[in-house]
Design a protein around this motif. Structure first.
Motif, PDB file in Angstrom:
ATOM      1  N   PRO A   1       0.795  -1.241   0.000  1.00  0.00           N
ATOM      2  CA  PRO A   1       0.000   0.000   0.000  1.00  0.00           C
ATOM      3  C   PRO A   1       0.821   1.280   0.000  1.00  0.00           C
ATOM      4  O   PRO A   1       0.498   2.229  -0.730  1.00  0.00           O
ATOM      5  N   TRP A   2       1.906   1.328   0.772  1.00  0.00           N
ATOM      6  CA  TRP A   2       2.675   2.585   0.821  1.00  0.00           C
ATOM      7  C   TRP A   2       3.400   2.867  -0.488  1.00  0.00           C
ATOM      8  O   TRP A   2       3.528   4.025  -0.884  1.00  0.00           O
ATOM      9  N   GLN A   3       3.857   1.816  -1.189  1.00  0.00           N
ATOM     10  CA  GLN A   3       4.534   2.050  -2.465  1.00  0.00           C
ATOM     11  C   GLN A   3       3.543   2.535  -3.530  1.00  0.00           C
ATOM     12  O   GLN A   3       3.852   3.415  -4.343  1.00  0.00           O
ATOM     13  N   GLU A   4       2.350   1.967  -3.519  1.00  0.00           N
ATOM     14  CA  GLU A   4       1.322   2.393  -4.471  1.00  0.00           C
ATOM     15  C   GLU A   4       0.859   3.823  -4.155  1.00  0.00           C
ATOM     16  O   GLU A   4       0.616   4.618  -5.058  1.00  0.00           O
ATOM     17  N   ALA A   5       0.787   4.149  -2.861  1.00  0.00           N
ATOM     18  CA  ALA A   5       0.416   5.508  -2.460  1.00  0.00           C
ATOM     19  C   ALA A   5       1.509   6.511  -2.813  1.00  0.00           C
ATOM     20  O   ALA A   5       1.228   7.678  -3.105  1.00  0.00           O
TER      21      ALA A   5
ATOM     22  N   LEU B   1      -2.964   6.389 -12.846  1.00  0.00           N
ATOM     23  CA  LEU B   1      -2.586   5.209 -12.055  1.00  0.00           C
ATOM     24  C   LEU B   1      -3.008   3.926 -12.757  1.00  0.00           C
ATOM     25  O   LEU B   1      -2.266   2.936 -12.766  1.00  0.00           O
ATOM     26  N   ARG B   2      -4.209   3.946 -13.331  1.00  0.00           N
ATOM     27  CA  ARG B   2      -4.702   2.753 -14.026  1.00  0.00           C
ATOM     28  C   ARG B   2      -3.822   2.416 -15.226  1.00  0.00           C
ATOM     29  O   ARG B   2      -3.512   1.244 -15.470  1.00  0.00           O
TER      30      ARG B   2
ATOM     31  N   TYR C   1       4.888  -8.211  -9.081  1.00  0.00           N
ATOM     32  CA  TYR C   1       5.058  -7.066  -8.177  1.00  0.00           C
ATOM     33  C   TYR C   1       4.382  -7.218  -6.810  1.00  0.00           C
ATOM     34  O   TYR C   1       4.851  -6.643  -5.831  1.00  0.00           O
ATOM     35  N   PRO C   2       3.274  -8.005  -6.667  1.00  0.00           N
ATOM     36  CA  PRO C   2       2.600  -8.031  -5.367  1.00  0.00           C
ATOM     37  C   PRO C   2       3.530  -8.438  -4.207  1.00  0.00           C
ATOM     38  O   PRO C   2       4.267  -9.417  -4.304  1.00  0.00           O
TER      39      PRO C   2
ATOM     40  N   ASP D   1      -5.418   2.757   1.804  1.00  0.00           N
ATOM     41  CA  ASP D   1      -6.357   1.655   1.539  1.00  0.00           C
ATOM     42  C   ASP D   1      -7.037   1.813   0.189  1.00  0.00           C
ATOM     43  O   ASP D   1      -7.104   0.862  -0.600  1.00  0.00           O
ATOM     44  N   VAL D   2      -7.533   3.012  -0.091  1.00  0.00           N
ATOM     45  CA  VAL D   2      -8.273   3.238  -1.334  1.00  0.00           C
ATOM     46  C   VAL D   2      -7.351   3.128  -2.546  1.00  0.00           C
ATOM     47  O   VAL D   2      -7.683   2.459  -3.537  1.00  0.00           O
ATOM     48  N   VAL D   3      -6.179   3.754  -2.462  1.00  0.00           N
ATOM     49  CA  VAL D   3      -5.252   3.739  -3.598  1.00  0.00           C
ATOM     50  C   VAL D   3      -4.769   2.321  -3.889  1.00  0.00           C
ATOM     51  O   VAL D   3      -4.725   1.884  -5.050  1.00  0.00           O
TER      52      VAL D   3
END
Length: 389
Positions: free
Chosen positions: A158-162, A202-203, A213-214, A361-363
């Motif tokens: 989550p933090w990397q995606e944010a 982002l998409r 990547y997960p 969470d949302v991102v």
């Protein structure tokens, strides 16, 4: 207690351990792996609840404020006054280490999170230049894909995606929009067409990361850039610590440039140490020695060179820092003049933990759920932030 567990982070921490040993302080190590310290916060809270708090713990700016509000941090005001911290520490950090007129933490460094790192050999071979806009980023990524290279090294946490999200917010919306949407959580900004474009971008980036990547840690994503398996990584300058550890040279083996659309902006975060109240006089002495040691000029230089960050002190020479370190220092000075020095949302500098958690969470859900629309993400953000009030 800390979460510096990568190779370059451990190397930086060794500098502090050695300095403390010279001052007669025994270091008992308690690392908790996990980027941004989310795992560590849970362990730390459990230890505080069981009355076994560590003498010292690494914490981001908003975490300092949260622990101070609970009344569990040692007052460092006398030491701060004696050593004139208010004059030697970067001015934007002073309020974040203060609570109700007391100094309650000491800043180790300043990181910049809006960096784009790229493998120069990969770029040269593909005939591309570092992108300065998000449209250019997409074009460069398509060329890297065509050349058989993963365009963007990312870990699905989550933090990397944010981190990606806040860079796109700044790159597409600018500093004022970033401030309104992420720091003030202004409803109009969050519901705007600009925010739709942010999630749309982002998409698009879903196709630029590899299928494995997960769950990948950030430093393993940096290794992909080091090995030439990926062309780019958008990550804070702790990535530079790993690049340096791999003996890579800036402007020779790798390049650093502001994330697309963020030239002139400086998104910052800071690592601090707070000290938990104790009646053990020896521990108190150790706490004061460690707080003083962290702001030692030689330590600030040596540590930040290894960590990839820049000093929290404003009077440390940058002569020994590499090209990217000097660029970060100069860019921060410029951003301070233009009011485009901005606290990172992802790294707990912009707002409290609850609202930060809503964004993460949302991102993360959006990035990992291809069927979710940009408007659905915005609706979830609005609802989540409302319930976090």
């Amino acid at each position: 207690m800390h979460y510096w567990t990568s190779g370059s982070e451990a190397a930086g921490l060794d500098v502090l351990k050695q300095l403390l040993e010279k001052r007669g302080v025994t270091w008992s190590d308690s690392p908790v792996a996990g980027g941004t310290g989310m795992n560590m916060v849970q362990v730390l809270r459990a230890r505080i609840a069981s009355d076994t708090a560590p003498s010292a713990a690494q914490m981001h700016a908003q975490q300092v404020q949260a622990w101070a509000a609970e009344g569990v941090l040692t007052d460092l005001s006398d030491l701060a006054k004696k050593e004139d911290w208010a004059k030697i520490i970067a001015p934007e950090l002073v309020p974040l280490i203060s609570y109700n007129g007391k100094t309650v933490a000491v800043p180790v460094n300043v990181h910049r999170s809006n960096w784009l790192w790229y493998n120069k050999k990969v770029f040269d071979k593909a005939g591309v230049q570092p992108p300065t806009t998000w449209d250019e980023f997409n074009q460069v990524s398509e060329k890297l894909l065509a050349a058989g290279v993963t365009p963007l090294a990312l870990g699905g946490q989550p933090w990397q995606e944010a981190d990606l999200f806040e860079n796109v917010v700044l790159g597409l919306g600018g500093a004022d929009f970033y401030r309104k949407a992420l720091i003030e959580q202004d409803q109009e900004a969050i519901k705007s067409e600009t925010m739709v474009k942010v999630f749309d971008q982002l998409r698009v980036m879903n196709k630029f990361v590899d299928k494995n990547y997960p769950g990948r840690d950030w430093n393993l994503a940096t290794q992909m850039v080091i090995k030439g398996e990926a062309g780019m990584q958008i990550m804070g300058d702790w990535a530079k610590g790993e690049l340096s550890l791999a003996k890579m040279e800036p402007n020779v083996d790798y390049g650093c440039s502001p994330a697309p659309g963020t030239k002139g902006d400086y998104v910052w975060l800071t690592d601090n140490f707070g000290f938990f109240t104790t009646k053990d006089e020896n521990r108190v002495k150790g706490q004061m020695e460690m707080a003083s040691a962290i702001l030692d000029k030689d330590f600030q230089e040596a540590f930040n060179i290894k960590k990839g960050s820049i000093p929290s002190r404003v009077d440390v020479s940058m002569d020994k820092f590499d090209f990217c370190g000097k660029a970060a220092y100069a860019d921060r000075a410029e951003a301070q003049k233009t009011n485009t020095s901005l606290p990172s949302l992802t790294h707990n500098a912009a707002t409290g933990a609850t609202k930060t958690g809503v964004f993460l969470d949302v991102v993360s859900t959006f990035f990992e759920t291809p069927t979710m629309t940009s408007q659905q993400a915005i609706d979830q953000l609005v609802a989540g932030l409302k319930s976090a009030e």
